[in-house]
Design an enzyme around this catalytic site. Structure first.
Site, short mmCIF file in Angstrom:
data_model
loop_
_atom_site.label_atom_id
_atom_site.label_comp_id
_atom_site.label_asym_id
_atom_site.label_seq_id
_atom_site.Cartn_x
_atom_site.Cartn_y
_atom_site.Cartn_z
N GLN A 1 -7.64 -3.51 1.49
CA GLN A 1 -6.31 -3.75 0.92
C GLN A 1 -5.79 -5.14 1.29
O GLN A 1 -5.19 -5.83 0.46
CB GLN A 1 -5.34 -2.67 1.40
CG GLN A 1 -5.63 -1.30 0.79
CD GLN A 1 -4.89 -0.16 1.48
OE1 GLN A 1 -4.51 -0.27 2.65
NE2 GLN A 1 -4.70 0.93 0.78
N GLN B 1 -9.63 1.56 5.20
CA GLN B 1 -9.14 1.19 3.88
C GLN B 1 -8.21 -0.02 3.92
O GLN B 1 -8.15 -0.81 2.98
CB GLN B 1 -8.42 2.39 3.25
CG GLN B 1 -8.17 2.23 1.76
CD GLN B 1 -7.59 3.49 1.13
OE1 GLN B 1 -7.32 4.47 1.82
NE2 GLN B 1 -7.40 3.47 -0.16
N SER C 1 -1.61 1.68 11.39
CA SER C 1 -1.86 2.66 10.34
C SER C 1 -1.44 4.05 10.78
O SER C 1 -1.35 4.34 11.98
CB SER C 1 -3.35 2.67 9.97
OG SER C 1 -3.75 1.43 9.45
N GLY D 1 -8.64 8.09 -4.52
CA GLY D 1 -9.17 9.25 -5.23
C GLY D 1 -10.62 9.52 -4.88
O GLY D 1 -11.02 10.68 -4.67
N GLY E 1 -9.28 5.78 -8.36
CA GLY E 1 -9.32 4.60 -7.51
C GLY E 1 -9.95 4.90 -6.16
O GLY E 1 -10.57 5.95 -5.96
N GLU E 2 -9.79 3.98 -5.21
CA GLU E 2 -10.43 4.13 -3.90
C GLU E 2 -9.94 5.38 -3.18
O GLU E 2 -10.73 6.12 -2.60
CB GLU E 2 -10.14 2.88 -3.06
CG GLU E 2 -10.86 2.89 -1.72
CD GLU E 2 -10.61 1.63 -0.91
OE1 GLU E 2 -11.18 1.51 0.18
OE2 GLU E 2 -9.83 0.77 -1.38
N THR F 1 0.86 -1.19 0.00
CA THR F 1 0.00 0.00 0.00
C THR F 1 0.89 1.23 0.00
O THR F 1 2.12 1.12 -0.04
CB THR F 1 -0.91 0.02 1.24
OG1 THR F 1 -0.11 0.35 2.41
CG2 THR F 1 -1.58 -1.32 1.47
N CYS F 2 0.30 2.42 0.07
CA CYS F 2 1.12 3.63 0.08
C CYS F 2 1.95 3.74 1.34
O CYS F 2 2.98 4.41 1.35
CB CYS F 2 0.25 4.87 -0.09
SG CYS F 2 -0.92 5.15 1.26
N ASN F 3 1.53 3.06 2.40
CA ASN F 3 2.23 3.18 3.67
C ASN F 3 3.04 1.95 4.07
O ASN F 3 3.77 1.99 5.06
CB ASN F 3 1.24 3.49 4.80
CG ASN F 3 0.85 4.95 4.83
OD1 ASN F 3 1.63 5.81 4.42
ND2 ASN F 3 -0.35 5.25 5.28
#
Length: 418
Positions: free
Chosen positions: A120, A116, A109, A194, A191-192, A48-50
């Site tokens: 994922q 979210q 997180s 966004g 996407g989610e 994921t982004c993180n």
């Protein structure tokens, strides 16, 4: 053993995380490569982004050996050297299980309670199923993780008022502009992430929203839900010319624009907010050098969300109690599964030896002697079995060190075959 090796926003900045960000194709190729190794039986990759994390099941291999296998495949796949190892964390056995349960419960997180991560993790597991890289153990593990996350949310209300990274992006804009409703907004990506951005902007009263996306139909569907308009992806720079807020959240290996490509398209707004929610980053960092541009990436948003975290900290201890109980349940299941074949081998082997020796004894002794020896043999056999099982549990860390269990299985299978 069950293990996890990974990095996250807690261990690595975005410029490191983006090197290890994996799309679905990358994940599928890497997972299949790793699972061709004889020591790695199962694998799920979460990116994921993180965070980028690799969850695996390994047999006939010590923890350090399994970690070395995973990290060497990962480094080779992304083309980096060992100097970045310091950013990775490694957990084995119950610590690995505990970490996954914390992740799915959003305790790891950037935003406590964000939901979210659940979708994922489901997506990562479903992809692993499609790739054929999961079996009974990781299937049970991830189902138990999702069960745990649901239990944490229902018992702690952790997600109430959840403050997502997407919402934090909107708050950043709200702090920068007095009249947010009047600003022209360009959203790159449908996407989610966004959608969460546009949803929160819409709640703030923003109406001048334009969505662009590689697949125009997705952009149209998203824009329609929030009274926005669309722009073809190849006309993105026209949107940048008009926009005062630009939010980008697409999957890309390289920045989609930089200072040189942006400058000619700016129209003189005193301030343009550019929010980059992509990992790898969508916007080159040199854009921040342009006067009047405020560039924000996912790590910059952490300060925005931190103020909302304190009130949720009281819920963490409750969540951790639930997680500890569920880790124990999974551990009991796994240990029983790991130890059961070896225990059965020990029992069968010792009983076979006892029976064979008694039959030989019976040929040369009276029935009375045989009956006495039978009782004594049963007593000694049970004592030896209990001692061996106890030692097996100790040396294998109650079933966690599967490499030792394999040795016992092999040893006693040889006895049974004689």
């Amino acid at each position: 053993m069950i293990g996890i090796i990974g990095l996250s926003h807690k261990s690595a900045p975005v410029n490191i995380r983006e090197k290890f960000a994996l799309n679905q194709d990358d994940s599928a190729k890497l997972a299949k490569l790793i699972c061709h190794n004889k020591y790695i039986q199962e694998l799920v990759i979460l990116s994921t982004c993180n965070r980028t994390e690799l969850y695996f099941k390994a047999d006939e291999c010590c923890s350090s050996g399994a970690f070395n296998i995973i990290i060497s495949f990962l480094h080779k796949h992304v083309g980096v050297d060992d100097e970045l190892n310091k950013h990775f964390y490694r957990y084995a056995h119950d610590k690995a299980v505990n970490h996954l349960f914390r992740v799915v419960s959003s305790l790891e997180s950037m935003v406590l309670g964000e939901y979210q991560i659940v979708s994922q993790i489901k997506e990562a597991f479903n992809q692993a199923e499609q790739n054929g890289t999961v079996g009974k153990v990781l299937t049970r593990l991830f189902h138990k993780a999702l069960e745990t996350g649901k239990l944490v949310r229902s018992n702690t209300k952790m997600s109430t008022g959840a403050f997502s990274v997407s919402y934090a992006a909107v708050e950043k804009c709200n702090n920068q502009f007095k009249n947010l409703k009047d600003k022209n907004i360009l959203l790159i990506g449908a996407g989610e992430t966004g959608e969460l951005v546009i949803k929160n902007l819409y709640k703030k009263g923003c109406k001048n929203i334009t969505v662009t996306n590689r697949t125009i139909t997705k952009a149209e569907e998203l824009a329609k839900r929030y009274s926005g308009k669309t722009l073809p992806y190849n006309q993105m720079m026209e949107g940048i010319h008009e926009a005062e807020i630009i939010v980008s959240s697409i999957a890309t290996k390289e920045p989609i624009f930089n200072a040189a490509t942006v400058k000619p398209h700016l129209n003189g707004h005193p301030l343009v907010m550019m929010i980059d929610l992509g990992v790898p980053r969508n916007i080159h960092h040199d854009v921040a050098d342009i006067p009047g541009i405020a560039l924000v990436n996912v790590d910059d948003l952490e300060e925005v969300v931190s103020g909302n975290q304190e009130k949720k900290q009281a819920l963490v201890s409750v969540a951790e109690e639930i997680i500890a109980e569920k880790v124990g349940e999974f551990s009991d299941w796994l240990n029983s599964r790991n130890l059961s074949p070896a225990i059965q081998q020990i029992i069968a082997s010792m009983n076979m030896v006892n029976t064979t020796e008694l039959e030989l004894f019976k040929k040369f002794h009276s029935d009375e002697d045989y009956q006495q020896m039978e009782k004594y043999g049963k007593h000694i056999t049970e004592k030896l079995i209990n001692s061996m099982i106890k030692n097996l549990k100790t040396i294998s860390d109650n079933g966690r060190q599967t490499e030792y269990i394999k040795v016992v299985n092999d040893l006693f299978s040889q006895i049974n075959e004689q």
